[in-house]
Design a protein around this motif. Sequence first.
Motif, PDB file in Angstrom:
ATOM      1  N   ASP A  98     128.026  54.882 -20.815  1.00 18.92           N
ATOM      2  CA  ASP A  98     128.644  54.574 -21.881  1.00 18.92           C
ATOM      3  C   ASP A  98     127.395  53.299 -22.363  1.00 18.92           C
ATOM      4  N   ARG A  99     127.108  52.433 -21.543  1.00 16.06           N
ATOM      5  CA  ARG A  99     125.810  51.388 -22.260  1.00 16.06           C
ATOM      6  C   ARG A  99     124.740  52.086 -22.694  1.00 16.06           C
ATOM      7  N   MET A 100     124.216  53.178 -21.911  1.00 12.77           N
ATOM      8  CA  MET A 100     123.289  53.912 -22.297  1.00 12.77           C
ATOM      9  C   MET A 100     123.356  54.632 -23.540  1.00 12.77           C
ATOM     10  N   ARG A 101     124.387  55.411 -23.741  1.00 15.75           N
ATOM     11  CA  ARG A 101     124.716  55.880 -24.909  1.00 15.75           C
ATOM     12  C   ARG A 101     124.883  55.162 -26.270  1.00 15.75           C
ATOM     13  N   ALA A 102     125.604  53.937 -26.064  1.00 11.71           N
ATOM     14  CA  ALA A 102     125.235  52.958 -27.119  1.00 11.71           C
ATOM     15  C   ALA A 102     123.919  52.618 -27.286  1.00 11.71           C
ATOM     16  N   SER A 103     123.105  52.016 -26.332  1.00 13.92           N
ATOM     17  CA  SER A 103     121.716  51.882 -26.536  1.00 13.92           C
ATOM     18  C   SER A 103     120.932  53.026 -27.221  1.00 13.92           C
ATOM     19  N   ALA A 104     121.122  54.463 -26.937  1.00 19.11           N
ATOM     20  CA  ALA A 104     120.644  55.350 -27.236  1.00 19.11           C
ATOM     21  C   ALA A 104     120.753  55.403 -28.767  1.00 19.11           C
ATOM     22  N   GLY A 105     122.010  55.015 -29.294  1.00 19.52           N
ATOM     23  CA  GLY A 105     122.267  55.205 -30.586  1.00 19.52           C
ATOM     24  C   GLY A 105     121.508  54.062 -31.587  1.00 19.52           C
ATOM     25  N   GLU A 106     121.307  53.102 -30.797  1.00 17.79           N
ATOM     26  CA  GLU A 106     120.629  51.923 -31.368  1.00 17.79           C
ATOM     27  C   GLU A 106     119.144  52.190 -31.656  1.00 17.79           C
ATOM     28  N   ALA A 107     118.392  52.867 -30.106  1.00 18.71           N
ATOM     29  CA  ALA A 107     116.918  53.316 -30.240  1.00 18.71           C
ATOM     30  C   ALA A 107     116.675  54.499 -31.441  1.00 18.71           C
ATOM     31  N   THR A 108     117.703  55.544 -31.495  1.00 17.46           N
ATOM     32  CA  THR A 108     117.489  56.637 -32.348  1.00 17.46           C
ATOM     33  C   THR A 108     117.402  55.859 -33.975  1.00 17.46           C
ATOM     34  N   ALA A 109     118.257  54.973 -34.238  1.00 16.98           N
ATOM     35  CA  ALA A 109     118.381  54.558 -35.644  1.00 16.98           C
ATOM     36  C   ALA A 109     116.943  53.798 -35.751  1.00 16.98           C
ATOM     37  N   MET A 110     116.508  53.034 -34.979  1.00 19.77           N
ATOM     38  CA  MET A 110     115.316  52.365 -34.892  1.00 19.77           C
ATOM     39  C   MET A 110     114.083  53.392 -35.031  1.00 19.77           C
TER      40      MET A 110
END
Length: 104
Positions: free
Chosen positions: A10-22
């Motif tokens: 779950d944490r990785m999925r949230a971080s992946a969303g942030e990373a893809t936006a950046m």
Amino acid sequence: MNDLTALSIDRMRASAGEATAMLRSLAHEDRLMLLCQLCKEELCVGDLEARLDIRQPSLSQHLGVLRREGLVATRREGKRIYYRVADPRVQTLLQTLYSTFCTD
């Protein structure tokens, strides 16, 4: 799957969303060049336009994208607006890109 693994995913999925936006914001040559310049120092639109040979309408559009994404911040001094990198993660990422692509 245990609770710890599910929490990590779950944490990785949230971080992946942030990373893809950046990364989406960085995925344009002009925006990448703007951020590279702003990592070095705070600059106004006129300075950026002269250094990068990006015309003002396009420059303003790209700076708007970077502002909306929270990657740059501004400071007004008289009639001039100065831009700087607002997110330290951007500087870290750009340093990695620089060492990978811009050095021999």
